[in-house]
Design an enzyme around this catalytic site. Structure first.
Site, PDB file in Angstrom:
ATOM      1  N   SER A 255     101.091  -1.809  51.734  1.00  0.00           N
ATOM      2  CA  SER A 255     102.515  -1.588  51.935  1.00  0.00           C
ATOM      3  C   SER A 255     102.846  -0.119  51.746  1.00  0.00           C
ATOM      4  CB  SER A 255     103.336  -2.415  50.930  1.00  0.00           C
ATOM      5  OG  SER A 255     103.070  -3.789  51.047  1.00  0.00           O
ATOM      6  N   SER A 293     101.148  -6.104  55.840  1.00  0.00           N
ATOM      7  CA  SER A 293     101.706  -4.861  55.302  1.00  0.00           C
ATOM      8  C   SER A 293     103.216  -4.988  55.134  1.00  0.00           C
ATOM      9  CB  SER A 293     101.380  -3.692  56.248  1.00  0.00           C
ATOM     10  OG  SER A 293     101.795  -2.471  55.689  1.00  0.00           O
ATOM     11  N   ASP A 295     106.403  -2.871  54.828  1.00  0.00           N
ATOM     12  CA  ASP A 295     106.814  -1.486  55.100  1.00  0.00           C
ATOM     13  C   ASP A 295     108.335  -1.403  55.136  1.00  0.00           C
ATOM     14  OD1 ASP A 295     104.000  -1.062  55.581  1.00  0.00           O
ATOM     15  OD2 ASP A 295     104.318  -1.923  57.574  1.00  0.00           O
TER      16      ASP A 295
END
Length: 751
Positions: A255, A293, A295
């Site tokens: 992340s 991930s 983000d």
């Protein structure tokens, strides 16, 4: 470890390694984009923004912490700031996102921590907010807490972060420099398979575009295929996503939390657009943005006119129009990219819960960048680094040798390559790796083998402190006026000594304070022009010094008739860069000091700079002749780079109006991008000290390209921060020089 703007808690064994070199991106010549950074190159360059951090390291098992960002001064709950959130990929547990998306505002500090400590982050933010004066009746708090998962290096299930530590991070927040790397919420993160962490950067728009500041802070913990300004570093170092059919330890899941601050008056709609652009900066570094991930980008504006009062029935906003925000978009992209680089470069090795995370190897990255730049020097590319460096390599700089001042001193220093000061100078040159380099204050030794070639062979061709050796096969060396005897009493002390103030240029012996051009590209020796012998009287409107009390000219008529204008020399050195000619215009005007009310050195400095300004101006230098007596001036549409220690400040108490402006405001010269350094910024309390190139407090050294034929790619001053391991190279005058190397990267274009 660098410990700035942070509260650090250390318990038990601190299992990190300081063996890796810690530098910021600009320390190794990385300058993403075209905009200048702020004074601190940090999110705290945005007025009112503060950062505090708590770092937790305990043996191998615990590597985590808290990073708190306070968006603005005052009671945020009662006087909110406009804000927006952009989700690049939503595999995350960020708190507070729905209310920000609905109302477009933030009412608390922003806290970053690890995935399983979001609850403690919320508790700490809520407790701190409720305790603030004016919040006695508050019954609702939208705590903003972001996270990344540090469970590889940190025993995340122990959940060691507490609400009290979150409050400590908030309360310790300051507007100064921000610690980067293994600190705060970045203590246990990994990026591209290396140790990641906290990183920050900023950009300032030119006044013509509003002069606004954009600052970014990242908690980097993601993967992909690392690129550093287009160089495939991950592949070159054999560590990247999808390597070995996913059997390696460099999966791309992870992340990144990105916090964006600006003082530009943006509403939440355009802050949302700004937040989206931050992801372009992430992409530039090679992120894969995979399924796993998380983000997130949080963007806010500190513009006072747009703060939102809790009690107001109406909010009147003054916001930038859509057509004015594109430069701010560019600023956030550049700042995000550089902040990620800083998070990697400032990190250290960590031996953690499940294994080791090594720091990004700085020397290998530097070598890759340098080698890539060299291989790029092909006819279709023409990327070129030009630099100037006043190296103080003249005899009086080596008193420990016990020798009389003269050329034999430098010959002795260069004979065997063991002088540490000169080794440091060589290391600086190897680290910056210019393609063309002017050395000022390098004593003129006519025998190249004993002088400049000895410097190249014994110092530059030898690796210094692990750096790649560097070679310059092409050299231009010529006599200078310093120390050359005149028959006149030029300093009016009653006798003509022929040296010191009575030499054509101040010097104790012929050749002192000389200069030399080094080049990796062929120098066209038969086309070099030297103006060493040009007489001051032959300049129309020359500033002839006059004694104020009597009106008498300082120099006698006989002396004035013969006095050379150039205190050292003025050179036009054409260099053939793969078929395109670059004119290296080199000089070293006299310092505008060491005189009296007649201001003879100040006037000479002015006219030495004017001589070069007139020379490069078509039809402006019709009066100029070279050392062969030929009328000379630079042809129109010529590529040139002005280099040298000009002894002319552009700001501050050493600035003399109308002197350096002859060049910096010349229509043919590009002075748009000012080279900056963190070390210069630290050297003085002056707001503009980040542009200084000499430790005595001025921008004195310049590398100025023509507007024709070049695209400027970046520039900088080699002046590392006091916290940098490279500070040893510039810590005092004896370490290297009282001046710093200044470099410029350009791409050749046009015919």
């Amino acid at each position: 470890m660098k410990l700035l703007s942070s509260l650090v808690i250390l318990t038990s064994l601190f299992v990190t390694s300081a063996s890796a070199e810690q530098v910021r991106a600009r320390d190794i010549g990385l300058n993403p984009g075209v905009l200048n950074p702020g004074k601190l190159n940090s999110i705290t360059d945005v007025t009112g923004v503060r950062v505090g951090q708590v770092t937790l390291h305990d043996g191998k098992d615990i590597h985590t912490g808290i990073t708190a960002i306070i968006p603005a001064e005052g009671n945020l709950r009662q006087n909110k700031v406009p804000a927006a959130v952009h989700v690049g990929n939503g595999y995350g547990k960020m708190a507070g996102i729905s209310q920000i998306s609905e109302l477009g505002e933030i009412e608390t500090p922003i806290v970053l921590t690890n995935t399983l400590s979001v609850a403690e982050g919320i508790a700490g933010v809520v407790e701190w907010t409720l305790a603030q004066a004016g919040n006695e009746n508050v019954g609702s708090v939208n705590a903003v807490v972001g996270e990344t998962n540090d469970g590889y290096l940190n025993d995340i299930r122990r959940r060691v972060v507490t609400a009290a530590q979150v409050k400590q991070a908030i309360e310790s927040a300051s507007a100064g420099k921000v610690a980067e790397g293994n600190v705060g919420a970045g203590s246990g993160t990994r990026t591209f398979g290396w140790k990641g962490g906290i990183g920050t950067s900023s950009r300032i728009l030119p006044k013509s575009l509003g002069g606004y500041t954009v600052g970014v802070l990242v908690q980097s913990n993601f993967g992909g295929i690392l690129q550093v300004q287009g160089v495939e570093v991950g592949q070159a170092l054999n560590q990247f996503y999808l390597q070995d059919k996913l059997d390696n330890d460099t999966a791309a899941d992870g992340s990144i939390m990105i916090v964006v601050a600006t003082d530009a008056p943006l509403d939440d709609r355009n802050l949302k657009r700004l937040a989206k652009r931050a992801m372009a900066g992430v992409a530039r570094t090679g992120a894969s943005l995979t399924n796993g991930s998380g983000d997130y980008v949080i963007a806010f504006s500190t513009a006072k006119e747009n703060r939102r009062s809790e009690t107001a029935s109406f909010h009147t906003n003054k916001v930038l129009a859509n057509n004015a925000v594109s430069p701010i978009f560019e600023a956030v992209i550049e700042s995000t990219e550089e902040a990620i680089y800083n998070s990697l470069l400032m990190a250290e090795d960590v031996d953690g819960y499940y294994g080791m995370a090594k720091a990004l190897p700085v020397d290998e990255v530097r070598s890759l960048l340098n080698s890539t730049k060299k291989s790029a020097a092909e006819p279709r590319d023409h990327t070129l680094r030009v630099a100037t460096f006043n190296v103080s390599m003249e005899s009086t700089n080596y008193p420990n040798l016990g020798m009389e001042p003269g050329l034999n001193v430098l010959k002795t220093v260069l004979a065997n390559g063991d002088n540490q000061q000169v080794k440091n100078i060589a290391e600086i040159i190897q680290r910056t790796a210019p393609d063309i380099l002017l050395l000022n204050e390098f004593d003129y030794i006519a025998d190249k083998q004993a002088g400049v070639n000895a410097f190249i062979t014994h110092y530059l061709n030898v690796s210094q402190h692990g750096q790649a050796a560097i070679d310059y096969p092409y050299v231009y060396l010529a006599p200078v006026n310093t120390g050359e005897p005149s028959p006149f009493d030029l300093d009016r002390d009653g006798h003509a000594s022929g040296k010191g103030g009575d030499a054509w240029g101040f010097g104790l012996y012929p050749g002192q304070y000389g200069m030399v051009v080094l080049s990796k590209y062929p120098i066209l020796d038969n086309q070099v022009r030297s103006l060493q012998l040009f007489k001051w009287k032959d300049m129309p409107g020359a500033q002839q010094p006059v004694i104020p009390e009597t009106g008498e000219t300082w120099y006698s008529a006989e002396a004035w008739a013969e006095l050379r204008l150039s205190s050292k020399s003025h050179w036009d050195v054409p260099v053939n860069v793969d078929g395109k000619i670059v004119h290296v215009l080199a000089m070293h005007p006299t310092p505008p000091t060491f005189d009296g009310p007649e201001d003879r050195n100040g006037k000479r400095n002015h006219d030495e700079i004017r001589l070069m300004a007139d020379y490069l101006t078509p039809d402006g230098g019709e009066y100029i002749y070279d050392d062969n007596g030929h009328a000379v001036s630079l042809a129109g549409n010529s590529r040139f780079v002005l280099v040298g220690d000009f002894n002319a400040a552009d700001k501050g108490e050493k600035w003399r109006p109308g002197v350096i402006e002859q060049l910096t405001e010349h229509p043919l010269i590009n002075n748009d991008l000012i080279p900056l350094s963190q070390g210069g910024d630290e050297s003085s309390p002056e707001a503009f000290s980040n542009r200084f190139t000499a430790y005595w407090g001025a921008r004195a050294d310049y590398v100025l390209p023509s507007r024709f034929g070049f695209s400027v790619q970046g520039n900088g001053v080699f002046w590392p921060s006091k916290e940098s391991p490279l500070f040893r190279l510039v810590k005092d005058r004896e370490a290297s020089s009282d001046h710093r190397l200044v470099w410029l990267d350009v791409t050749l274009n046009g015919d």
